[in-house]
Write an enzyme that holds these catalytic residues in place. Structure first.
Site, PDB file in Angstrom:
ATOM      1  N   VAL A   1       5.834  -2.166 -17.310  1.00 46.45           N
ATOM      2  CA  VAL A   1       6.602  -1.469 -18.353  1.00 46.45           C
ATOM      3  C   VAL A   1       5.909  -0.162 -18.700  1.00 46.45           C
ATOM      4  O   VAL A   1       4.725  -0.144 -19.067  1.00 46.45           O
ATOM      5  CB  VAL A   1       6.742  -2.330 -19.634  1.00 46.45           C
TER       6      VAL A   1
ATOM      7  N   ASP B   1      16.622  -0.856 -14.177  1.00 45.69           N
ATOM      8  CA  ASP B   1      15.153  -0.826 -14.256  1.00 45.69           C
ATOM      9  C   ASP B   1      14.710  -0.774 -15.726  1.00 45.69           C
ATOM     10  O   ASP B   1      13.820  -1.523 -16.147  1.00 45.69           O
ATOM     11  CB  ASP B   1      14.630   0.393 -13.486  1.00 45.69           C
TER      12      ASP B   1
ATOM     13  N   LYS C   1      12.703  -3.631 -18.208  1.00 46.71           N
ATOM     14  CA  LYS C   1      11.538  -3.327 -19.045  1.00 46.71           C
ATOM     15  C   LYS C   1      11.821  -3.663 -20.512  1.00 46.71           C
ATOM     16  O   LYS C   1      10.948  -4.172 -21.216  1.00 46.71           O
ATOM     17  CB  LYS C   1      11.166  -1.855 -18.887  1.00 46.71           C
TER      18      LYS C   1
ATOM     19  N   VAL D   1       2.076   2.968  -5.447  1.00 47.04           N
ATOM     20  CA  VAL D   1       1.153   2.376  -6.428  1.00 47.04           C
ATOM     21  C   VAL D   1      -0.082   1.800  -5.728  1.00 47.04           C
ATOM     22  O   VAL D   1      -1.222   2.016  -6.185  1.00 47.04           O
ATOM     23  CB  VAL D   1       1.864   1.284  -7.270  1.00 47.04           C
TER      24      VAL D   1
ATOM     25  N   VAL E   1     -17.946  -4.937 -15.381  1.00 49.75           N
ATOM     26  CA  VAL E   1     -17.854  -6.351 -15.016  1.00 49.75           C
ATOM     27  C   VAL E   1     -19.131  -6.893 -14.379  1.00 49.75           C
ATOM     28  O   VAL E   1     -19.234  -8.101 -14.151  1.00 49.75           O
ATOM     29  CB  VAL E   1     -16.641  -6.630 -14.095  1.00 49.75           C
TER      30      VAL E   1
ATOM     31  N   GLU F   1       0.810  -5.221 -16.976  1.00 52.11           N
ATOM     32  CA  GLU F   1       0.905  -4.020 -17.826  1.00 52.11           C
ATOM     33  C   GLU F   1       1.671  -2.878 -17.143  1.00 52.11           C
ATOM     34  O   GLU F   1       2.435  -2.155 -17.798  1.00 52.11           O
ATOM     35  CB  GLU F   1      -0.512  -3.549 -18.187  1.00 52.11           C
TER      36      GLU F   1
ATOM     37  N   GLY G   1       7.895   9.900  -5.751  1.00 54.75           N
ATOM     38  CA  GLY G   1       7.448   8.500  -5.822  1.00 54.75           C
ATOM     39  C   GLY G   1       7.766   7.817  -7.141  1.00 54.75           C
ATOM     40  O   GLY G   1       7.267   6.736  -7.414  1.00 54.75           O
TER      41      GLY G   1
ATOM     42  N   LEU H   1       0.857  -1.198   0.000  1.00 53.78           N
ATOM     43  CA  LEU H   1       0.000   0.000   0.000  1.00 53.78           C
ATOM     44  C   LEU H   1       0.893   1.248   0.000  1.00 53.78           C
ATOM     45  O   LEU H   1       0.726   2.160   0.790  1.00 53.78           O
ATOM     46  CB  LEU H   1      -0.928  -0.021   1.237  1.00 53.78           C
TER      47      LEU H   1
HETATM   48  N1  LIG Z   1       6.360   3.978  -8.095  1.00 53.51           N
HETATM   49  C1  LIG Z   1       6.140   3.898  -9.397  1.00 53.51           C
HETATM   50  O1  LIG Z   1       5.962   4.904 -10.087  1.00 53.51           O
HETATM   51  C2  LIG Z   1       6.096   2.558 -10.049  1.00 53.51           C
HETATM   52  C3  LIG Z   1       6.344   1.399  -9.342  1.00 53.51           C
HETATM   53  N2  LIG Z   1       6.287   0.189  -9.979  1.00 53.51           N
HETATM   54  C4  LIG Z   1       6.505  -1.040  -9.220  1.00 53.51           C
HETATM   55  O2  LIG Z   1       5.428  -1.197  -8.311  1.00 53.51           O
HETATM   56  C5  LIG Z   1       5.877  -1.851  -7.133  1.00 53.51           C
HETATM   57  C6  LIG Z   1       5.558  -0.987  -5.912  1.00 53.51           C
HETATM   58  O3  LIG Z   1       6.218   0.244  -6.034  1.00 53.51           O
HETATM   59  P1  LIG Z   1       5.887   1.460  -5.047  1.00 53.51           P
HETATM   60  O4  LIG Z   1       4.440   1.532  -4.778  1.00 53.51           O
HETATM   61  O5  LIG Z   1       6.580   2.641  -5.626  1.00 53.51           O
HETATM   62  O6  LIG Z   1       6.655   0.983  -3.717  1.00 53.51           O
HETATM   63  P2  LIG Z   1       6.523   1.554  -2.241  1.00 53.51           P
HETATM   64  O7  LIG Z   1       7.838   1.348  -1.601  1.00 53.51           O
HETATM   65  O8  LIG Z   1       5.940   2.917  -2.253  1.00 53.51           O
HETATM   66  O9  LIG Z   1       5.434   0.578  -1.572  1.00 53.51           O
HETATM   67  C7  LIG Z   1       5.704  -0.757  -1.257  1.00 53.51           C
HETATM   68  C8  LIG Z   1       4.579  -1.273  -0.362  1.00 53.51           C
HETATM   69  O10 LIG Z   1       4.756  -2.648  -0.149  1.00 53.51           O
HETATM   70  C9  LIG Z   1       4.835  -2.936   1.249  1.00 53.51           C
HETATM   71  N3  LIG Z   1       5.852  -3.987   1.387  1.00 53.51           N
HETATM   72  C10 LIG Z   1       7.053  -4.050   0.768  1.00 53.51           C
HETATM   73  N4  LIG Z   1       7.717  -5.172   1.105  1.00 53.51           N
HETATM   74  C11 LIG Z   1       6.906  -5.828   1.964  1.00 53.51           C
HETATM   75  C12 LIG Z   1       7.026  -7.046   2.676  1.00 53.51           C
HETATM   76  N5  LIG Z   1       8.110  -7.825   2.575  1.00 53.51           N
HETATM   77  N6  LIG Z   1       6.000  -7.424   3.474  1.00 53.51           N
HETATM   78  C13 LIG Z   1       4.900  -6.647   3.585  1.00 53.51           C
HETATM   79  N7  LIG Z   1       4.728  -5.480   2.929  1.00 53.51           N
HETATM   80  C14 LIG Z   1       5.720  -5.080   2.129  1.00 53.51           C
HETATM   81  C15 LIG Z   1       5.200  -1.634   1.934  1.00 53.51           C
HETATM   82  O11 LIG Z   1       4.659  -1.623   3.242  1.00 53.51           O
HETATM   83  P3  LIG Z   1       4.803  -0.323   4.208  1.00 53.51           P
HETATM   84  O12 LIG Z   1       3.993   0.751   3.530  1.00 53.51           O
HETATM   85  O13 LIG Z   1       4.228  -0.725   5.504  1.00 53.51           O
HETATM   86  O14 LIG Z   1       6.267   0.002   4.239  1.00 53.51           O
HETATM   87  C16 LIG Z   1       4.534  -0.613   1.008  1.00 53.51           C
HETATM   88  O15 LIG Z   1       3.198  -0.415   1.375  1.00 53.51           O
HETATM   89  C17 LIG Z   1       7.370  -2.122  -7.345  1.00 53.51           C
HETATM   90  O16 LIG Z   1       7.506  -3.410  -7.902  1.00 53.51           O
HETATM   91  C18 LIG Z   1       7.766  -1.063  -8.376  1.00 53.51           C
HETATM   92  O17 LIG Z   1       8.876  -1.431  -9.146  1.00 53.51           O
HETATM   93  C19 LIG Z   1       5.957   0.076 -11.312  1.00 53.51           C
HETATM   94  C20 LIG Z   1       5.706   1.189 -12.052  1.00 53.51           C
HETATM   95  C21 LIG Z   1       5.775   2.529 -11.483  1.00 53.51           C
HETATM   96  N1  LIG Z   2      11.312   3.715 -10.988  1.00 52.65           N
HETATM   97  C1  LIG Z   2      10.529   3.525 -12.164  1.00 52.65           C
HETATM   98  C2  LIG Z   2       9.091   3.422 -11.805  1.00 52.65           C
HETATM   99  C3  LIG Z   2       8.302   2.849 -12.883  1.00 52.65           C
HETATM  100  O1  LIG Z   2       8.527   1.760 -13.364  1.00 52.65           O
HETATM  101  C4  LIG Z   2      10.739   4.697 -13.107  1.00 52.65           C
HETATM  102  O2  LIG Z   2      11.330   5.687 -12.676  1.00 52.65           O
HETATM  103  O3  LIG Z   2      10.339   4.591 -14.265  1.00 52.65           O
HETATM  104 NA    NA Z   3       2.327  -0.031 -19.138  1.00 47.69          NA
END
Ligand SMILES: NC(=O)C1=CN([C@@H]2O[C@H](COP(=O)(O)OP(=O)(O)OC[C@H]3O[C@@H](n4cnc5c(N)ncnc54)[C@H](OP(=O)(O)O)[C@@H]3O)[C@@H](O)[C@H]2O)C=CC1
Ligand SMILES: N[C@@H](CC=O)C(=O)O
Ligand code: NA
Length: 432
Positions: free
Chosen positions: A133, A202, A206, A15, A34, A130, A188, A12
């Site tokens: 990438v 990264d 992709k 994303v 849906v 989706e 973020g 949470l």
């Molecule tokens: N940020 C972006 O723009 C993009 C991100 N992504 C991908 O999406 C995914 C999430 O990214 P993002 O939202 O930025 O990451 P964040 O670090 O913001 O969020 C990660 C979340 O996962 C929880 N978490 C992580 N590891 C564990 C664990 N071992 N056990 C329980 N909870 C866990 C964290 O909990 P808590 O909050 O309690 O710390 C947090 O809520 C990644 O794979 C990233 O590469 C893909 C495209 C774009």
């Molecule tokens: N860290 C990545 C997040 C999306 O995949 C980026 O900067 O593009």
């Molecule tokens: Na995409």
């Protein structure tokens, strides 16, 4: 009212918060598509007491993965937590219990994508990715569905928002690398460990995913040549400007005949190239198909709501398949044997900046090295340096093979008159 579809969220953060907001705010549209309500039943986090960007019922939060993975009511797992080994084990556990999976995790899909997709298909489950990438750009579906009838020969993209944000701000506003990286983290866009953004990994993940789908070959992360932006200097960006170039971190996947090359590297593009005007966290993927010709897909590559849009759209696809009873048919089995080009088969122009001793005949020695390999110059600048007795030479070559160019670089380094090779970049996107 129809029985709701229950979703379990792993994560949470940036994303995950966006996913919860979209499911809540677009509930009416989702129901219309849906035919039943969509409810988040459980959310895995590390710390249940942490302040969140979205208001959620505290009873939904848990620190036990089992509460989400093994809940028999949960139909779909949305994985937005990151990580590779443990995450893979958890998603396999979910798939083996017949739960569909949506993930934004390119680290995982670039390495274990084929295995996870095979297990998903064996259990008649969907596994969609989706968001992994180019964030909010629907590029994977465009390749798999929209361009299904064509033969893709080139994919070229800006697929990392963080590095594009850094290069844009260094180049347009003269900002320092460290300051802009900190901004991208605060917004973020960056990964938990931003090294994978700035060192190109990264983007390489992709590109491996894109090339696998685009060329229908089992391309691995190890097949991608990678160089990040950590060595790009203000001087390089300024020389680029003088020569009419913009610097971008570019992923290239190209097929010639049956052979392919895949790379990620800082690259100079002519200012007039469509990818040169993609700024900040925006991404774009240029796709060339033999029949369709040139296409380009543009949009936000990172950030909470854009990325969550791709995640929730995948969720909608899963739910539509559930209603039709056709889950688990999406895994694409590669059609072709992988054949990678050798360095002698990869051609490009190059930008080179070197410091030489300002002596008679120095330039002739350098040109000889290039001409011995049949590599000619397209542009040359020579300027005296403040440093005593040194001159700076900037060269843009015509097309050269990677093999020839690397040999030349090595021999340049051995020349007594060459003080340093300062920088070297691929130049792409000019008419050949
Ligand atoms: N940020 C972006 O723009 C993009 C991100 N992504 C991908 O999406 C995914 C999430 O990214 P993002 O939202 O930025 O990451 P964040 O670090 O913001 O969020 C990660 C979340 O996962 C929880 N978490 C992580 N590891 C564990 C664990 N071992 N056990 C329980 N909870 C866990 C964290 O909990 P808590 O909050 O309690 O710390 C947090 O809520 C990644 O794979 C990233 O590469 C893909 C495209 C774009
Ligand atoms: N860290 C990545 C997040 C999306 O995949 C980026 O900067 O593009
Ligand atoms: Na995409």
């Amino acid at each position: 009212m129809e029985k709701p579809i229950f979703v379990g969220l792993l994560g949470l953060g940036t994303v995950g918060s966006g996913v919860v907001k979209i499911i809540e705010n677009h509930q009416e549209k989702l129901m219309h598509q849906v035919g039943c309500p969509v409810k988040v039943k459980k959310i895995l986090v590390r710390d249940v007491h942490k302040p969140r960007d979205v208001a959620v019922d505290p009873a939904l939060l848990t620190t036990s993965a089992a509460d989400v993975l093994d809940d028999p009511d949960i139909d779909v797992i949305i994985e937005v937590m990151g990580g590779v080994e443990e995450t893979k084990a958890w998603l396999l556990r979910a798939l083996r219990q017949g739960k569909h999976v949506v993930t934004a995790n390119k680290d995982l899909m670039a390495v274990y994508g084929s295995e996870l997709l095979r297990v998903a298909a064996e259990h008649r489950c969907d596994l969609f990715y989706e968001a992994s990438v180019a964030g909010g750009i629907p590029i994977l579906r465009s390749l798999v569905d929209g361009l299904a009838s064509d033969r893709i020969t080139k994919l070229m993209g800006i697929v990392n928002g963080t590095t594009n944000y850094i290069l844009t701000n260094m180049s347009q506003n003269g900002a320092s690398y460290e300051d802009v990286l900190a901004e991208a983290q605060a917004l973020g866009f960056a990964e938990a460990d931003p090294t994978s953004d700035v060192e190109g990994l990264d983007a390489a993940r992709k590109m491996a995913i894109l090339a696998r789908l685009g060329f229908s070959m089992d391309i691995d992360l190890d097949d991608v040549q990678v160089k990040g932006i950590t060595e790009v200097t203000e001087e390089d960006l300024n020389y680029g400007k003088r020569l009419g170039y913009t610097m971008k971190l570019i992923g290239i996947a190209q097929r010639d005949g049956q052979k392919v090359e895949v790379s990620v590297q800082p690259t100079f593009l002519p200012d007039s190239h469509p990818l040169a005007s993609v700024h900040n966290e925006y991404n774009a993927v240029y796709v060339y198909g033999e029949a369709v010709g040139e296409t380009m897909f543009y949009g936000p590559g990172a950030g909470s709501l854009p990325t969550a849009t791709a995640v929730v759209s995948d969720l909608v696809a899963v739910m539509k398949n559930m209603r039709l009873g056709v889950n688990g048919h999406y895994a694409v089995v590669p059609q072709y044997e992988k054949q990678l080009k050798a360095p002698a088969e990869i051609f490009s122009k190059y930008f080179l900046r070197i410091h030489v001793k300002d002596q008679v005949g120095a330039f002739a020695k350098i040109t000889t090295l290039f001409s011995e390999r049949g590599v000619s110059f397209e542009k040359i600048l020579q300027l005296p340096l403040k440093e005593n007795g040194l001159a700076e030479i900037v060269i843009v070559t015509h097309d050269a093979s990677q093999q020839d160019y690397e040999d030349i670089l090595q021999q340049l380094g051995d020349l007594e008159i060459v003080e340093r090779v300062q920088s070297s970049y691929r130049v792409e996107g000019e008419k050949r």
